[in-house]
Design a protein around this motif. Structure first.
Motif, short mmCIF file in Angstrom:
data_model
loop_
_atom_site.label_atom_id
_atom_site.label_comp_id
_atom_site.label_asym_id
_atom_site.label_seq_id
_atom_site.Cartn_x
_atom_site.Cartn_y
_atom_site.Cartn_z
N SER A 3 0.81 -1.20 0.00
CA SER A 3 0.00 0.00 0.00
C SER A 3 0.84 1.25 0.00
CB SER A 3 -0.92 -0.01 1.22
OG SER A 3 -0.16 -0.08 2.40
N SER A 4 2.15 1.14 -0.12
CA SER A 4 3.04 2.28 -0.06
C SER A 4 3.94 2.29 -1.26
CB SER A 4 3.88 2.24 1.23
OG SER A 4 4.88 3.23 1.21
N ASP A 5 4.34 3.51 -1.68
CA ASP A 5 5.27 3.65 -2.79
C ASP A 5 6.71 3.55 -2.37
OD1 ASP A 5 3.46 3.96 -4.91
OD2 ASP A 5 3.09 6.03 -4.39
N ALA A 6 6.96 3.45 -1.08
CA ALA A 6 8.33 3.33 -0.60
C ALA A 6 8.92 2.01 -1.05
CB ALA A 6 8.38 3.43 0.92
N PRO A 7 10.21 1.96 -1.34
CA PRO A 7 10.83 0.70 -1.78
C PRO A 7 10.75 -0.34 -0.69
CG PRO A 7 12.52 2.33 -1.28
CD PRO A 7 11.21 3.05 -1.24
N VAL A 8 10.57 -1.57 -1.11
CA VAL A 8 10.49 -2.66 -0.16
C VAL A 8 11.88 -2.98 0.36
CG1 VAL A 8 9.87 -5.07 0.15
CG2 VAL A 8 8.48 -3.61 -1.31
N ASP A 9 12.05 -2.93 1.66
CA ASP A 9 13.33 -3.27 2.28
C ASP A 9 13.33 -4.76 2.56
OD1 ASP A 9 15.61 -3.55 3.70
OD2 ASP A 9 15.10 -2.15 5.30
N ALA A 10 13.92 -5.52 1.62
CA ALA A 10 13.91 -6.98 1.74
C ALA A 10 14.62 -7.46 2.98
CB ALA A 10 14.55 -7.61 0.50
N SER A 11 15.55 -6.66 3.49
CA SER A 11 16.31 -7.10 4.64
C SER A 11 15.53 -7.06 5.93
CB SER A 11 17.56 -6.22 4.80
OG SER A 11 17.20 -4.89 5.08
N THR A 12 14.37 -6.41 5.93
CA THR A 12 13.57 -6.34 7.15
C THR A 12 12.47 -7.39 7.18
OG1 THR A 12 12.06 -4.72 6.16
CG2 THR A 12 13.98 -3.86 7.32
N ARG A 39 19.18 -4.01 -8.80
CA ARG A 39 20.56 -3.79 -8.35
C ARG A 39 20.56 -3.17 -6.94
NH1 ARG A 39 24.88 -3.30 -11.97
NH2 ARG A 39 25.63 -1.51 -10.77
N PHE A 40 19.72 -2.16 -6.75
CA PHE A 40 19.65 -1.53 -5.43
C PHE A 40 19.09 -2.50 -4.40
CE2 PHE A 40 17.19 0.63 -2.17
CZ PHE A 40 18.13 1.50 -1.64
N ASP A 41 18.03 -3.22 -4.77
CA ASP A 41 17.40 -4.14 -3.81
C ASP A 41 18.39 -5.20 -3.35
OD1 ASP A 41 15.03 -2.78 -4.04
OD2 ASP A 41 14.20 -4.10 -5.57
N ARG A 42 19.18 -5.72 -4.27
CA ARG A 42 20.14 -6.77 -3.92
C ARG A 42 21.28 -6.21 -3.07
NH1 ARG A 42 19.43 -11.53 -6.85
NH2 ARG A 42 17.70 -11.40 -8.32
N LEU A 43 21.77 -5.01 -3.41
CA LEU A 43 22.81 -4.38 -2.61
C LEU A 43 22.34 -4.12 -1.19
CD1 LEU A 43 24.35 -1.87 -5.17
CD2 LEU A 43 25.59 -3.66 -3.98
N LEU A 44 21.11 -3.65 -1.06
CA LEU A 44 20.59 -3.33 0.28
C LEU A 44 20.44 -4.60 1.11
CD1 LEU A 44 19.62 -0.98 2.03
CD2 LEU A 44 17.29 -1.47 1.26
N LEU A 45 19.94 -5.68 0.52
CA LEU A 45 19.79 -6.93 1.27
C LEU A 45 21.16 -7.46 1.70
CD1 LEU A 45 18.06 -9.27 2.31
CD2 LEU A 45 18.39 -10.37 0.10
N ILE A 46 22.13 -7.44 0.80
CA ILE A 46 23.48 -7.90 1.16
C ILE A 46 24.05 -7.01 2.27
CG2 ILE A 46 25.84 -8.17 0.31
CD1 ILE A 46 24.62 -8.87 -2.44
N GLY A 47 23.82 -5.71 2.17
CA GLY A 47 24.32 -4.80 3.19
C GLY A 47 23.69 -5.00 4.54
N VAL A 71 14.37 9.20 -4.60
CA VAL A 71 14.92 9.78 -3.38
C VAL A 71 14.71 8.85 -2.19
CG1 VAL A 71 14.76 11.74 -1.78
CG2 VAL A 71 14.60 12.13 -4.24
N SER A 72 13.60 8.11 -2.18
CA SER A 72 13.32 7.22 -1.05
C SER A 72 14.36 6.10 -0.96
CB SER A 72 11.91 6.62 -1.18
OG SER A 72 11.79 5.88 -2.39
N GLN A 73 14.86 5.65 -2.10
CA GLN A 73 15.92 4.64 -2.09
C GLN A 73 17.19 5.20 -1.45
OE1 GLN A 73 16.51 3.21 -6.11
NE2 GLN A 73 15.17 1.45 -5.77
N TYR A 74 17.55 6.42 -1.83
CA TYR A 74 18.75 7.04 -1.26
C TYR A 74 18.62 7.19 0.26
CZ TYR A 74 22.06 10.57 0.21
OH TYR A 74 23.04 11.24 0.90
N LYS A 75 17.47 7.64 0.72
CA LYS A 75 17.27 7.82 2.16
C LYS A 75 17.39 6.50 2.90
CE LYS A 75 14.31 11.92 1.76
NZ LYS A 75 12.94 12.47 2.00
N LEU A 76 16.89 5.44 2.31
CA LEU A 76 16.96 4.13 2.94
C LEU A 76 18.40 3.64 3.04
CD1 LEU A 76 14.99 2.01 4.08
CD2 LEU A 76 14.90 0.97 1.82
#
Length: 463
Positions: A3-12, A39-47, A71-76
């Motif tokens: 229900s949100s446009d924010a990127p899904v944080d797979a690591s959470t 690319r971003f999603d995979r980097l964030l999960l690995i991080g 911008v929401s990806q950068y903030k995350l």
């Protein structure tokens, strides 16, 4: 549904495990095969999950976010770096970039909306379709996935060819996947099932099969996932789905789901002899070897290979939640198949083949027996696992008794029905014409008693 446009944080996501081992892949080479948001999603999960690579991955996520317009990806990514390494340059929030990007995004959104409004006033269907597509692409790029989905959805009413229908569906499937709305992914795929054009070649069908396989995998439908992935065609260019997965991923997803759901005959016929899918397996030789070892009955070697790649799979954005379940199913199948040829087997030999550090094979066998995965019993005194051999004669007698009871019950019902009909207690035709008892009898207890007694006599006579 998201229900949100924010990127899904797979690591959470729940049940995510920290990976302490160094994975077998090189991070830079690993990312070269992907394009787009994955690319971003995979980097964030690995991080977030890989202790040895977390800082490098999070720095890469910051750089990846700043190369785009979300911008929401950068903030995350920035927030993750700030918590992990506050002294790093990436931990300093780039307010100038945020302000400039947000302003640019807003201006571009207004321009595209104004352009689309002009197209609608001119009533040119093709221009309206292209205007919605351009607006959807822009909204997708800046991370407003719900609004992008709405824009792509409005394209449907202005499509005029099969190719345009496919393009619209591809957009909707992509946005649904980015939102992790797997049911919507399957819904959109189902609407264009079997549709394709000669100019699309194998690209679009392969894209749909890969997306369907990932969606079913994410929902835990491993058999359906394997079926979709095994039907993918490796002759299609990976660029059709590189924003989601690579041929390596298709081989891993398809191989693991097939191992978890298929028996040895099916694995040999549908996977190893599948020339189309074997081309994917060439990218991941260890998966092909694990499949061959399982089919050849070398179960402990198969499990050993898979276990060595567990850290890599825990860092995959689609696999990490399912590694435990998939590995558990594969391990259970290996133990069951290992025990099939034996009427009895020592627990020591099972421990030597399948034992895990910190656990007892006996406890695992008890669990498998209780869940009906293994038809056996444990002789704790002699440390043996005894196969429970079915008695064909007892089974035949039991089936015969069941059939006799069923026949007796059906015969009794037929006789009861015939007796009721002969007693005139069945309503036939209109109420004024039937020969059964008058309606007021059913309100009189005495008349009802007489009727029940008559029925009993008739049934007894018929028997």
């Amino acid at each position: 549904m998201a229900s949100s446009d924010a990127p899904v944080d797979a690591s959470t996501q729940p049940a995510t495990l920290l990976v302490e081992e160094i994975p077998k892949f090189d991070l830079d080479l690993y990312l070269q095969n992907y394009t787009g948001r994955t690319r971003f999603d995979r980097l964030l999960l690995i991080g977030k999950t890989c202790l040895p690579l977390r800082l490098d991955a999070l720095k890469g996520a910051v750089a990846e976010a700043k190369s785009g317009r979300d911008v929401s990806q950068y903030k995350l990514a920035w927030d993750s770096v700030r918590k992990l390494a506050p002294n790093e340059p990436e931990a300093i929030r780039d307010e100038a970039w945020i302000a400039a990007t947000e302003k640019s995004n807003k201006v571009e959104t207004q321009r595209l909306e104004s352009q689309l409004k002009g197209y609608k006033n001119n009533l040119i269907k093709e221009s309206i379709r292209m205007g919605n597509e351009d607006l959807g692409r822009h909204l997708e790029a800046i991370g407003k996935l719900n609004e992008a989905s709405d824009a792509y959805g409005r394209m449907r009413q202005d499509v005029s060819s099969t190719r345009q229908i496919l393009e619209c569906s591809v957009h909707l499937v992509n946005v649904s996947l980015y939102r992790r709305d797997w049911n919507m992914v399957l819904s959109n795929l189902g609407k264009i099932s079997g549709m394709g054009t000669a100019e699309d070649g194998q690209g679009v069908p392969t894209f749909f099969r890969v997306m369907s396989g990932i969606a079913h995998l994410s929902l835990g439908n491993y058999a359906e996932s394997a079926k979709s992935l095994l039907a993918a065609n490796n002759s299609a260019s990976p660029t059709h789905y590189s924003h989601v997965a690579t041929p390596n991923d298709v081989a891993v997803y398809g191989g693991l789901t097939a191992l978890a759901t298929m028996d040895r005959t099916e694995l040999h016929r549908l996977v190893l002899e599948n020339q189309t899918f074997r081309a994917f397996l060439e990218h991941e030789p260890h998966i092909r070897k694990a499949l061959s070892l399982f089919v050849g009955g070398r179960y402990s070697s198969c499990l050993s290979i898979l276990e060595s790649y567990r850290p890599d799979y825990l860092l995959d954005i689609y696999l990490h939640e399912h590694v435990k379940e998939l590995y558990s199913r594969i391990r259970t199948k290996c133990i069951v198949q290992y025990c099939v040829p034996f009427s009895r087997i020592t627990l020591d030999s099972l421990e030597a083949s399948f034992g895990l550090s910190g656990g007892s094979i006996e406890d695992e066998l008890i669990t498998m027996i209780r869940k009906d995965h293994l038809n056996a019993r444990i002789d704790a005194r002699n440390q043996l696992l005894l196969a429970v051999q079915p008695d064909p004669r007892a089974e035949m007698q039991e089936n015969a008794l069941k059939m006799a009871k069923k026949f007796e019950s059906e015969a009794t019902e037929h006789l009861r029905r015939a007796s009721i009909m002969s007693a005139g207690l069945v309503v036939v035709g209109s109420r004024s014409e039937h020969s059964g008892p008058p309606e007021e009898w059913f309100d009189d207890p005495r008349q009802m008693a007489v009727m029940e007694e008559t029925m009993a006599v008739k049934i007894k006579e018929a028997q």
